[in-house]
Design a protein around this motif. Structure first.
Motif, PDB file in Angstrom:
ATOM      1  N   TRP A 259       0.845  -1.189   0.000  1.00 29.09           N
ATOM      2  CA  TRP A 259       0.000   0.000   0.000  1.00 29.09           C
ATOM      3  C   TRP A 259       0.882   1.240   0.000  1.00 29.09           C
ATOM      4  N   LEU A 260       1.209   1.776   1.170  1.00 27.30           N
ATOM      5  CA  LEU A 260       2.000   2.997   1.288  1.00 27.30           C
ATOM      6  C   LEU A 260       3.398   2.649   1.791  1.00 27.30           C
TER       7      LEU A 260
ATOM      8  N   PRO B 283       0.989  -1.386   8.392  1.00 30.48           N
ATOM      9  CA  PRO B 283       0.971   0.079   8.504  1.00 30.48           C
ATOM     10  C   PRO B 283       1.487   0.597   9.848  1.00 30.48           C
ATOM     11  N   PHE B 284       1.197  -0.097  10.923  1.00 38.30           N
ATOM     12  CA  PHE B 284       1.586   0.370  12.256  1.00 38.30           C
ATOM     13  C   PHE B 284       3.094   0.261  12.470  1.00 38.30           C
ATOM     14  N   HIS B 285       3.688  -0.835  12.000  1.00 38.74           N
ATOM     15  CA  HIS B 285       5.105  -1.068  12.284  1.00 38.74           C
ATOM     16  C   HIS B 285       6.028  -0.622  11.160  1.00 38.74           C
ATOM     17  N   ALA B 286       5.646  -0.834   9.920  1.00 36.67           N
ATOM     18  CA  ALA B 286       6.557  -0.572   8.801  1.00 36.67           C
ATOM     19  C   ALA B 286       6.493   0.867   8.313  1.00 36.67           C
ATOM     20  N   PHE B 287       5.307   1.431   8.195  1.00 38.99           N
ATOM     21  CA  PHE B 287       5.184   2.750   7.575  1.00 38.99           C
ATOM     22  C   PHE B 287       5.933   3.839   8.348  1.00 38.99           C
ATOM     23  N   PRO B 288       5.717   3.988   9.651  1.00 39.45           N
ATOM     24  CA  PRO B 288       6.395   5.100  10.349  1.00 39.45           C
ATOM     25  C   PRO B 288       7.899   4.911  10.475  1.00 39.45           C
TER      26      PRO B 288
END
Length: 259
Positions: free
Chosen positions: A176-177, A214-219
């Motif tokens: 996704w992002l 999203p919680f672990h990888a994106f930020p």
């Protein structure tokens, strides 16, 4: 959430909320399995489900537990996986979402999840969801502090048929992002194996309903890929070994493509 709140759910005979295999794995890969387990805390009984439902895809990603262990061996990677059923609490959902503790799943009623108040939901979050994600965060942060790269590989499986519609894909790569370059490289590597039918964000597309990646990888700007393998291909030991080989080779090829 205080430790005492978590202890309101898990008793002495209940397993820990997550398992960790090959903790000292030296590769850049960190494997996770949000739905690898099917345990239910003793305090919750059977959640109102029959034996057949507790073995269905609604309760567990069939085959992922064994696949994750075999893949961890081939990649020399840790495999951190959930022990409890997604029907107790879904660790790939934001715990604030209603569907984190579903009352109906693929036509099956989960009566043990009906009418829960906020306190009852908070106990499940504290006992299972929070420690699982804390373990992932701590492992990623420790690797970073040691100067080690991390590529997050999230393992899932999907049913051959859903809603009467056949799903022809043998494996799907979801993204996704964030840092999607590894996911695209793994997609290409799998497609280079002509015998495989590979889906790009199918049969599911990663979006805001997903939580773990999203919680672990994106930020943290981590490279990642979420892998979905069709369940009928990994129900046997032989199938899991074969797919561990497929995924290990694709992951190694993808790593070379992005290096």
């Amino acid at each position: 959430m205080a430790k005492g709140v978590a202890n309101e759910l898990l008793g002495l005979n209940d397993p820990a909320p997550f398992g960790l295999f090959n903790a000292a794995g030296a590769s850049p890969f960190l494997l996770i399995g949000d739905h690898a387990g099917a345990a239910i805390p003793e305090a919750l009984g059977d959640l109102g489900l029959c034996d057949a439902d507790r073995r269905r895809h609604i309760a567990i990603d069939i085959g992922v537990h064994g696949l994750g262990h075999r893949l961890a061996e081939r990649l020399d990677a840790p495999f951190l996986h959930q022990i409890y059923s997604r029907l107790v609490i879904d660790c790939n959902r934001n715990p604030a979402r209603d569907d984190a503790i579903p009352v109906v799943s693929d036509g099956s009623r989960i009566s043990g999840n009906e009418g829960l108040n906020e306190a009852a939901r908070a106990v499940r979050v504290a006992a299972i969801h929070a420690p699982y994600h804390q373990a992932i965060s701590e492992r990623i942060d420790a690797r970073r502090a040691a100067g080690r790269d991390t590529i997050l590989l999230s393992l899932h499986s999907f049913t051959p048929v859903m809603g009467g519609i056949a799903r022809p894909w043998e494996v799907g790569v979801l993204h996704w992002l964030g840092c999607t370059h590894f996911a695209h490289a793994m997609l290409a590597a799998l497609r280079d194996t002509a015998a495989l039918t590979v889906g790009d964000n199918v049969p599911y597309a990663m979006d805001a309903t997903d939580f773990t990646v999203p919680f672990h990888a994106f930020p943290r700007d981590l490279a990642y890929a979420e892998i979905e393998v069709r369940q009928d291909l990994i129900t046997s030991v032989e199938g899991r070994m074969l797919w561990a080989d497929h995924l290990a080779q694709a992951a190694k090829d993808a790593l070379q493509r992005i290096s």
